[in-house]
Design an enzyme around this catalytic site. Structure first.
Site, PDB file in Angstrom:
ATOM      1  N   TYR A  31       1.013  -1.305   0.059  1.00  0.00           N
ATOM      2  CA  TYR A  31      -0.116  -0.008  -0.160  1.00  0.00           C
ATOM      3  C   TYR A  31       0.796   1.212   0.040  1.00  0.00           C
ATOM      4  CZ  TYR A  31      -3.317   3.160   1.389  1.00  0.00           C
ATOM      5  OH  TYR A  31      -4.257   4.549   1.599  1.00  0.00           O
ATOM      6  N   ASP A  81       9.653   3.238  -0.372  1.00  0.00           N
ATOM      7  CA  ASP A  81       8.376   3.881   0.319  1.00  0.00           C
ATOM      8  C   ASP A  81       8.742   3.334   1.836  1.00  0.00           C
ATOM      9  OD1 ASP A  81       6.247   4.826   1.614  1.00  0.00           O
ATOM     10  OD2 ASP A  81       4.919   3.772   0.262  1.00  0.00           O
ATOM     11  N   LYS A 111       4.576   8.877   9.082  1.00  0.00           N
ATOM     12  CA  LYS A 111       4.190   8.181  10.182  1.00  0.00           C
ATOM     13  C   LYS A 111       5.177   8.692  11.331  1.00  0.00           C
ATOM     14  CE  LYS A 111       1.142   5.011   8.089  1.00  0.00           C
ATOM     15  NZ  LYS A 111       1.278   4.333   7.075  1.00  0.00           N
TER      16      LYS A 111
HETATM   17  C1  LIG Z   1       0.388   4.714   5.512  1.00  0.00           C
HETATM   18  C2  LIG Z   1       1.016   4.371   4.239  1.00  0.00           C
HETATM   19  C3  LIG Z   1       1.200   5.235   3.359  1.00  0.00           C
HETATM   20  C4  LIG Z   1       0.081   6.310   3.070  1.00  0.00           C
HETATM   21  O1  LIG Z   1       0.385   7.424   4.189  1.00  0.00           O
HETATM   22  P1  LIG Z   1      -1.045   8.394   4.405  1.00  0.00           P
HETATM   23  O2  LIG Z   1      -0.210   9.181   5.629  1.00  0.00           O
HETATM   24  O3  LIG Z   1      -1.840   7.432   5.291  1.00  0.00           O
HETATM   25  O4  LIG Z   1      -1.379   9.161   3.367  1.00  0.00           O
HETATM   26  C5  LIG Z   1       1.908   5.215   2.132  1.00  0.00           C
HETATM   27  N1  LIG Z   1       3.046   4.085   2.139  1.00  0.00           N
HETATM   28  C6  LIG Z   1       3.086   3.326   3.346  1.00  0.00           C
HETATM   29  C7  LIG Z   1       4.061   2.186   3.072  1.00  0.00           C
HETATM   30  C8  LIG Z   1       2.286   3.183   4.224  1.00  0.00           C
HETATM   31  O5  LIG Z   1       2.267   2.577   5.127  1.00  0.00           O
END
Ligand SMILES: *Cc1c(COP(=O)(O)O)cnc(C)c1O
Length: 423
Positions: free
Chosen positions: A140, A235, A263
């Protein structure tokens, strides 16, 4: 419909929530509403304390309401909530990130992980002049059109939308490949190499549950993208400063072309960032032709919270203690489940892990799906009834904070013992 908070929520919010993952069935068949957080505990509106292993889906590595973060936020709030001109802490935050992540020359702060990955793709397309991107099934990367793509069934497949409203023409530009499958990645490049702008990958997958990469997987992404002149976007929105200090790629001595973060670097505030090599970041407006902007980007409260948290994680032994506690919990759960003849396995990476209800750890999304998800759901509910908030979905990761001390972990394991006995 009556007037409980959940009933009111469903009248005015789609599905009653502001993000789909929150609409789980709790003890009384509905999600609980948070009243406050205290260290490792999340306390519901009705006053029930839960040991929290969701931790805001990752950001809260110091637990809820850490005094250093609260203090930083309060002090900044009194001086103004947003300015629209540059601030000192934006520079400090960028310096911190470039200092602790080797190979990261420059960063741009944004407001979410979604924004970060969206712009990283735009930069890759601008830098290469190519339209296609590759992602791995079960990963994701946020909810923008290019990456909301269904897992393919074959080796390397052209994407189909994973959401209504995503044009199939856009989805078709995204190629999906199974995680940990170097051969399939090679195939994708043999077939489309001259059209591929980037490979985007979670260096440790966290959104199909935690799945760690095979030893050769990340080095293969690096060498294949290099060979074909495509960019590697790591990512690290979930893994950055969660698996350990810096990024997974930097811990392994690898240098992606672009890195996305969010995060943990925001401590629970809406923060994201993308960064990487100077030649690519120099393409971003106003320095270059790739447009990206944001009213709230680099918000002073967000950077105050983020820097306060990051200051704590660089203290000596922060990660060694945190990872030890995480391991204590992960191993303890496996031991107890197996003692009751429940086939489970675990992938742990730093301060995150997933307990899979299958006897061997999965290597990709197909294998993740071949676990006993019904068993997981029963486990989730029984844990919740006993005051432990585990991720509601078998495809999420457990997040441990520095406030989950030995006593909290022991308490959790005692509850788990009872639960596995009942399963
Ligand atoms: C949470 C997440 C996202 C999206 O981040 P948001 O702040 O919710 O838009 C993208 N990539 C990874 C790997 C994630 O865990």
């Amino acid at each position: 419909m009556g007037d409980t908070l959940w009933e009111r929520a469903q009248r005015v919010l789609p599905g009653g929530v502001n993000s789909p993952v929150r609409s789980f069935r709790g003890v009384d068949g509905q999600p609980f509403f948070a009243d406050r957080g205290e260290g490792p505990y999340l306390i519901s509106e009705d006053g029930t304390p839960y040991i929290d292993y969701v931790m805001g889906y990752g950001p809260l590595i110091l637990g809820h309401a850490h005094p250093a973060v609260v203090d930083a936020v309060e002090r900044q709030a009194a001086r103004g909530i947003g300015y629209g001109v540059p601030t000192r802490r934006e520079v400090e935050m960028a310096e911190f990130l470039t200092h602790h992540i080797p190979g990261l020359d420059m960063v741009r702060l944004v407001n979410s992980g979604t924004e970060a990955t969206m712009t990283a793709l735009r930069i890759a397309r601008a830098a290469t002049g190519r339209p296609r991107v590759v992602k791995f099934a079960g990963s994701y990367h946020g909810h923008h059109d290019s990456l909301l793509i269904k897992a393919g069934s074959g080796a390397a497949t052209l994407g189909v939308p994973d959401s209504a409203g995503v044009p199939s023409e856009i989805a078709a530009l995204t190629i999906t490949v199974p995680y940990n499958d170097v051969e399939a990645l090679e195939d994708a490049f043999r077939q489309y190499g001259s059209e591929i702008a980037a490979v985007i990958a979670e260096p440790v997958a966290g959104n199909m549950g935690t799945v760690v990469p095979d030893e050769d997987f990340l080095p293969a992404i690096r060498s294949i993208t290099e060979r074909y002149g495509a960019l590697w976007i790591s990512d690290e929105v979930m893994t950055g400063f969660r698996v350990g200090l810096g990024t997974v790629a930097s811990q392994r001595g690898l240098t992606p072309d672009l890195v996305t973060l969010a995060k943990v670097i925001g401590a629970g505030m809406p923060v994201g960032a993308y960064g990487g090599k100077r030649e690519y970041l120099s393409l971003v407006a106003p320095a270059g032709p790739v447009y990206q902007a944001g009213t709230f980007s680099g918000n002073p409260i967000a950077t105050a919270a983020g820097l306060a948290q990051l200051h704590e994680v660089v203290q000596p032994d922060f990660y060694s203690v945190l990872v030890m506690r995480t391991e204590q919990l992960a191993k303890g759960l496996v031991e107890r489940a197996r003692r009751h003849n429940i086939p489970v396995s675990v992938h742990q990476a730093g301060a995150m892990f997933t307990l899979f209800f299958r006897d061997t750890p999965p290597r990709n999304f197909d294998e993740v799906n071949r676990s006993d998800t019904e068993g997981y759901r029963r486990y989730f509910h029984l844990m919740l009834e006993r005051g432990v908030f585990m991720p509601p979905s078998p495809f999420e990761s457990v997040f441990v904070s520095s406030r989950h001390d030995a006593e909290v972990i022991e308490k959790t394991l005692a509850v788990a013992e009872e639960v596995f006995q009942k399963l």
